[in-house]
Scaffold this active site. Structure first.
Site, PDB file in Angstrom:
ATOM      1  N   HIS A  53     -18.852 -28.347  -3.145  1.00  0.00           N
ATOM      2  CA  HIS A  53     -18.701 -27.286  -4.138  1.00  0.00           C
ATOM      3  C   HIS A  53     -18.998 -27.933  -5.488  1.00  0.00           C
ATOM      4  O   HIS A  53     -18.654 -29.105  -5.691  1.00  0.00           O
ATOM      5  CB  HIS A  53     -17.268 -26.759  -4.209  1.00  0.00           C
ATOM      6  CG  HIS A  53     -16.713 -26.235  -2.918  1.00  0.00           C
ATOM      7  ND1 HIS A  53     -16.090 -27.031  -1.993  1.00  0.00           N
ATOM      8  CD2 HIS A  53     -16.654 -24.979  -2.421  1.00  0.00           C
ATOM      9  CE1 HIS A  53     -15.683 -26.293  -0.972  1.00  0.00           C
ATOM     10  NE2 HIS A  53     -16.006 -25.043  -1.200  1.00  0.00           N
ATOM     11  N   ASP A  56     -16.198 -30.055  -6.639  1.00  0.00           N
ATOM     12  CA  ASP A  56     -15.827 -31.261  -5.876  1.00  0.00           C
ATOM     13  C   ASP A  56     -16.505 -32.459  -6.523  1.00  0.00           C
ATOM     14  O   ASP A  56     -16.018 -33.579  -6.461  1.00  0.00           O
ATOM     15  CB  ASP A  56     -16.341 -31.207  -4.430  1.00  0.00           C
ATOM     16  CG  ASP A  56     -15.774 -30.064  -3.629  1.00  0.00           C
ATOM     17  OD1 ASP A  56     -14.691 -29.560  -3.984  1.00  0.00           O
ATOM     18  OD2 ASP A  56     -16.420 -29.666  -2.634  1.00  0.00           O
ATOM     19  N   MET A  87     -26.562 -28.887   1.913  1.00  0.00           N
ATOM     20  CA  MET A  87     -25.965 -27.607   1.500  1.00  0.00           C
ATOM     21  C   MET A  87     -25.082 -27.809   0.285  1.00  0.00           C
ATOM     22  O   MET A  87     -24.469 -28.856   0.114  1.00  0.00           O
ATOM     23  CB  MET A  87     -25.141 -27.043   2.681  1.00  0.00           C
ATOM     24  CG  MET A  87     -24.380 -25.771   2.426  1.00  0.00           C
ATOM     25  SD  MET A  87     -22.729 -26.029   1.729  1.00  0.00           S
ATOM     26  CE  MET A  87     -21.698 -25.776   3.164  1.00  0.00           C
ATOM     27  N   GLU A 180     -20.621 -16.718   4.368  1.00  0.00           N
ATOM     28  CA  GLU A 180     -19.607 -17.227   5.306  1.00  0.00           C
ATOM     29  C   GLU A 180     -18.434 -16.265   5.379  1.00  0.00           C
ATOM     30  O   GLU A 180     -17.592 -16.225   4.488  1.00  0.00           O
ATOM     31  CB  GLU A 180     -19.135 -18.617   4.844  1.00  0.00           C
ATOM     32  CG  GLU A 180     -18.113 -19.211   5.791  1.00  0.00           C
ATOM     33  CD  GLU A 180     -17.613 -20.583   5.351  1.00  0.00           C
ATOM     34  OE1 GLU A 180     -18.308 -21.260   4.554  1.00  0.00           O
ATOM     35  OE2 GLU A 180     -16.529 -20.964   5.800  1.00  0.00           O
ATOM     36  N   LYS A 182     -14.879 -14.523   6.512  1.00  0.00           N
ATOM     37  CA  LYS A 182     -13.525 -14.946   6.900  1.00  0.00           C
ATOM     38  C   LYS A 182     -12.626 -13.724   6.766  1.00  0.00           C
ATOM     39  O   LYS A 182     -12.755 -12.983   5.788  1.00  0.00           O
ATOM     40  CB  LYS A 182     -13.060 -16.078   5.974  1.00  0.00           C
ATOM     41  CG  LYS A 182     -11.737 -16.704   6.375  1.00  0.00           C
ATOM     42  CD  LYS A 182     -11.372 -17.894   5.480  1.00  0.00           C
ATOM     43  CE  LYS A 182     -10.099 -18.552   5.966  1.00  0.00           C
ATOM     44  NZ  LYS A 182      -9.661 -19.672   5.105  1.00  0.00           N
ATOM     45  N   GLU A 216     -18.042 -19.638  10.911  1.00  0.00           N
ATOM     46  CA  GLU A 216     -17.095 -20.748  11.132  1.00  0.00           C
ATOM     47  C   GLU A 216     -16.183 -20.428  12.309  1.00  0.00           C
ATOM     48  O   GLU A 216     -15.591 -19.349  12.368  1.00  0.00           O
ATOM     49  CB  GLU A 216     -16.263 -20.992   9.865  1.00  0.00           C
ATOM     50  CG  GLU A 216     -15.170 -22.037  10.091  1.00  0.00           C
ATOM     51  CD  GLU A 216     -14.471 -22.473   8.820  1.00  0.00           C
ATOM     52  OE1 GLU A 216     -15.165 -22.715   7.809  1.00  0.00           O
ATOM     53  OE2 GLU A 216     -13.232 -22.580   8.838  1.00  0.00           O
ATOM     54  N   HIS A 219     -12.714 -19.010  11.589  1.00  0.00           N
ATOM     55  CA  HIS A 219     -12.625 -17.694  10.967  1.00  0.00           C
ATOM     56  C   HIS A 219     -12.682 -16.574  12.002  1.00  0.00           C
ATOM     57  O   HIS A 219     -11.911 -15.620  11.925  1.00  0.00           O
ATOM     58  CB  HIS A 219     -13.734 -17.535   9.917  1.00  0.00           C
ATOM     59  CG  HIS A 219     -13.619 -18.528   8.800  1.00  0.00           C
ATOM     60  ND1 HIS A 219     -14.524 -18.594   7.774  1.00  0.00           N
ATOM     61  CD2 HIS A 219     -12.685 -19.492   8.538  1.00  0.00           C
ATOM     62  CE1 HIS A 219     -14.169 -19.567   6.931  1.00  0.00           C
ATOM     63  NE2 HIS A 219     -13.055 -20.126   7.384  1.00  0.00           N
ATOM     64  N   ASP A 244     -20.316 -23.728  10.454  1.00  0.00           N
ATOM     65  CA  ASP A 244     -19.122 -24.518  10.146  1.00  0.00           C
ATOM     66  C   ASP A 244     -18.336 -24.708  11.439  1.00  0.00           C
ATOM     67  O   ASP A 244     -17.761 -23.758  11.989  1.00  0.00           O
ATOM     68  CB  ASP A 244     -18.243 -23.797   9.099  1.00  0.00           C
ATOM     69  CG  ASP A 244     -18.713 -24.064   7.671  1.00  0.00           C
ATOM     70  OD1 ASP A 244     -19.778 -24.709   7.508  1.00  0.00           O
ATOM     71  OD2 ASP A 244     -18.021 -23.633   6.732  1.00  0.00           O
ATOM     72  N   ASP A 254      -4.516 -20.739   8.997  1.00  0.00           N
ATOM     73  CA  ASP A 254      -5.869 -21.321   8.903  1.00  0.00           C
ATOM     74  C   ASP A 254      -5.788 -22.846   9.078  1.00  0.00           C
ATOM     75  O   ASP A 254      -5.367 -23.559   8.179  1.00  0.00           O
ATOM     76  CB  ASP A 254      -6.398 -20.956   7.508  1.00  0.00           C
ATOM     77  CG  ASP A 254      -7.809 -21.430   7.258  1.00  0.00           C
ATOM     78  OD1 ASP A 254      -8.485 -21.867   8.211  1.00  0.00           O
ATOM     79  OD2 ASP A 254      -8.232 -21.359   6.094  1.00  0.00           O
ATOM     80  N   ASP A 256      -8.168 -25.390  10.418  1.00  0.00           N
ATOM     81  CA  ASP A 256      -9.253 -26.363  10.135  1.00  0.00           C
ATOM     82  C   ASP A 256      -9.138 -27.648  10.946  1.00  0.00           C
ATOM     83  O   ASP A 256      -9.343 -28.749  10.418  1.00  0.00           O
ATOM     84  CB  ASP A 256      -9.288 -26.722   8.631  1.00  0.00           C
ATOM     85  CG  ASP A 256      -9.861 -25.594   7.786  1.00  0.00           C
ATOM     86  OD1 ASP A 256     -10.628 -24.779   8.316  1.00  0.00           O
ATOM     87  OD2 ASP A 256      -9.532 -25.546   6.586  1.00  0.00           O
ATOM     88  N   ASP A 286     -16.513 -28.340   9.041  1.00  0.00           N
ATOM     89  CA  ASP A 286     -15.646 -27.872   7.954  1.00  0.00           C
ATOM     90  C   ASP A 286     -14.208 -27.934   8.452  1.00  0.00           C
ATOM     91  O   ASP A 286     -13.605 -26.915   8.795  1.00  0.00           O
ATOM     92  CB  ASP A 286     -16.021 -26.447   7.527  1.00  0.00           C
ATOM     93  CG  ASP A 286     -15.280 -26.047   6.253  1.00  0.00           C
ATOM     94  OD1 ASP A 286     -14.638 -26.933   5.646  1.00  0.00           O
ATOM     95  OD2 ASP A 286     -15.334 -24.868   5.868  1.00  0.00           O
TER      96      ASP A 286
HETATM   97  C1  GCO Z   1     -12.219 -22.013   4.048  1.00  0.00           C
HETATM   98  C2  GCO Z   1     -13.721 -22.052   4.077  1.00  0.00           C
HETATM   99  C3  GCO Z   1     -14.291 -23.037   3.095  1.00  0.00           C
HETATM  100  C4  GCO Z   1     -15.780 -22.836   2.901  1.00  0.00           C
HETATM  101  C5  GCO Z   1     -16.254 -23.672   1.770  1.00  0.00           C
HETATM  102  C6  GCO Z   1     -17.746 -23.720   1.664  1.00  0.00           C
HETATM  103  O1  GCO Z   1     -11.654 -21.487   5.008  1.00  0.00           O
HETATM  104  O2  GCO Z   1     -11.619 -22.474   3.089  1.00  0.00           O
HETATM  105  O3  GCO Z   1     -14.120 -22.352   5.379  1.00  0.00           O
HETATM  106  O4  GCO Z   1     -14.028 -24.355   3.539  1.00  0.00           O
HETATM  107  O5  GCO Z   1     -16.488 -23.162   4.046  1.00  0.00           O
HETATM  108  O6  GCO Z   1     -15.706 -23.178   0.602  1.00  0.00           O
HETATM  109  O7  GCO Z   1     -18.223 -22.549   1.223  1.00  0.00           O
HETATM  110 MN    MN Z   2     -16.055 -22.966   6.072  1.00  0.00          MN
HETATM  111 MN    MN Z   3     -12.471 -22.095   6.814  1.00  0.00          MN
END
Ligand code: GCO
Ligand code: MN
Ligand code: MN
Length: 386
Positions: A53, A56, A87, A180, A182, A216, A219, A244, A254, A256, A286
């Protein structure tokens, strides 16, 4: 054999291995690493690419000269390690200004600021080599529909994306967008909650050919859906620009988690779908390590994502080469030739012939469908006893 290679296009965001273990209940458990340190860590574990980002890399309050120094140092780290930036994306969710969304904020000034921030972030991403630009609408949503008109929000989102594809064309950048979806977190409800919703929305955009999706795992699983089916739909539409990869227990927060760490069987069918159909865009993990991990364990986490993917890829090849599995599949799909003439599109003659055809419904319904046998073979293959 399971070592990552550049051709696998394995990438990580700065925010993934750089995650410091903060959660809504507790403070960080790991010290912050600089972008340069993260690039070196990713090179050490064998990754191909690094994503970011805007903030970041360049803090939101950095001066122009600070930005230039950060970008110089980052480029040096890329040169030193051979990592690429496939990306980039914009942080449109951390700053309080985005508390009610960015492109869908009710405040026109926030919507305009989000466009400005995204143009700058696109410039930064392209300068560092990015060819895919992700839009995760983390704050684009509501907790209550009392305050925001969902039709207006959709219109604003569309206007923003049309503006930004216009910008990319005007700058002659080689850049595609990937939305993306979610369903929720951090908003109560996020707009365009699933891959299917995003795919339909894309068709309403001015430059729809420049826009695809970045699905993702977590998601779709948060919404209780079959991720592999959604990825297949995106592939069928020619819209799988990015992916992702991570993992997520259904019905939980969530998470991850590391790819393949929860739903191994669905991860297998996903890898099989991607590999059987020649997916050749980035494979982005991700995910982040458990909050309890130190940086040695973070490296184990990063390696684990890639290793599991490659093991599952081998299992997919094994599935395709397994005589018993293939014989069962052939048996399941085999036809007796009696309806061959009805396939391949409409004609008035075919319709008439089909209307005149008589089917033995009872006999057809008695045909064996040995999915139990087939699935057990898959389970045994995955358990390593085949
Ligand atoms: C989340 C998302 C993020 C995006 C990221 C890139 O659930 O927080 O998956 O990790 O992928 O902001 O756009
Ligand atoms: Mn993501
Ligand atoms: Mn995510």
């Amino acid at each position: 054999m399971y070592d990552p290679k550049p051709e696998h296009k394995f990438s990580f965001g700065l925010w993934t291995v750089g995650n410091i273990g903060r959660d809504p209940f507790g403070e960080p458990t790991r010290t912050q690493k600089s972008p340069v340190e993260i690039v070196h860590m990713l090179a050490e574990v064998g990754a191909w690419g690094v994503n970011f980002h805007d903030n970041d890399l360049v803090p939101i309050n950095a001066t122009a000269s600070e930005r230039d120094q950060i970008v110089r140092d980052f480029k040096q780290a890329l040169d030193d390690t051979g990592l690429v930036v496939p990306m980039a994306t914009t942080n449109l969710f951390s700053d309080p200004v985005f508390r009610d969304g960015a492109f869908t904020s009710n405040d026109a000034r926030v919507r305009a600021y989000a466009l400005q921030k995204t143009m700058n972030a696109i410039d930064l991403g392209v300068e560092l080599g990015a060819t895919t630009y992700v839009f995760w609408g983390g704050r684009e949503g509501t907790e209550t529909d009392a305050g925001k008109d969902p039709l207006a929000a959709g219109k604003w989102f569309r206007e923003a994306l049309n503006f930004l594809t216009g910008y990319v064309k005007d700058q002659q950048y080689d850049l595609r967008f990937a939305l993306e979806p979610k369903p929720n977190e951090p908003r109560g409800d996020i707009y365009l909650p699933t891959v299917g919703a995003a795919l339909a929305f894309i068709e309403t955009l001015d430059d729809s050919e420049m826009v695809g999706v970045n699905p993702e795992v977590a998601h779709e699983h948060m919404a209780g859906l079959n991720f592999t089916h959604h990825v297949a739909q995106a592939m069928d539409a020619g819209k799988l620009f990015h992916i992702d990869l991570n993992d997520q227990a259904f019905g939980r927060y969530d998470q991850d988690f590391r790819f393949g760490s929860v739903n191994l069987k669905s991860a297998f069918f996903l890898v099989k779908l991607l590999e059987d159909n020649g997916y050749d865009n980035p494979r982005h993990f991700d995910a982040h390590a458990y909050r309890s991990s130190d940086y040695e364990d973070v490296k184990a986490f990063a390696r684990g994502n890639m290793r599991t993917y490659l093991i599952l890829k081998e299992k997919a090849q094994q599935f395709n080469a397994d005589a018993e599995i293939q014989a069962l599949l052939a048996e399941i799909t085999q036809t007796d030739g009696t309806v061959d003439g009805f396939g391949g599109g409409f004609s008035a003659e075919k319709a008439a012939a089909l209307q005149a055809h008589s089917f033995d419904r009872t006999a057809i319904a008695q045909r064996g469908q040995p999915y139990e046998r087939l699935d057990q073979l898959v389970v045994e293959l995955l358990l390593g006893v085949r």
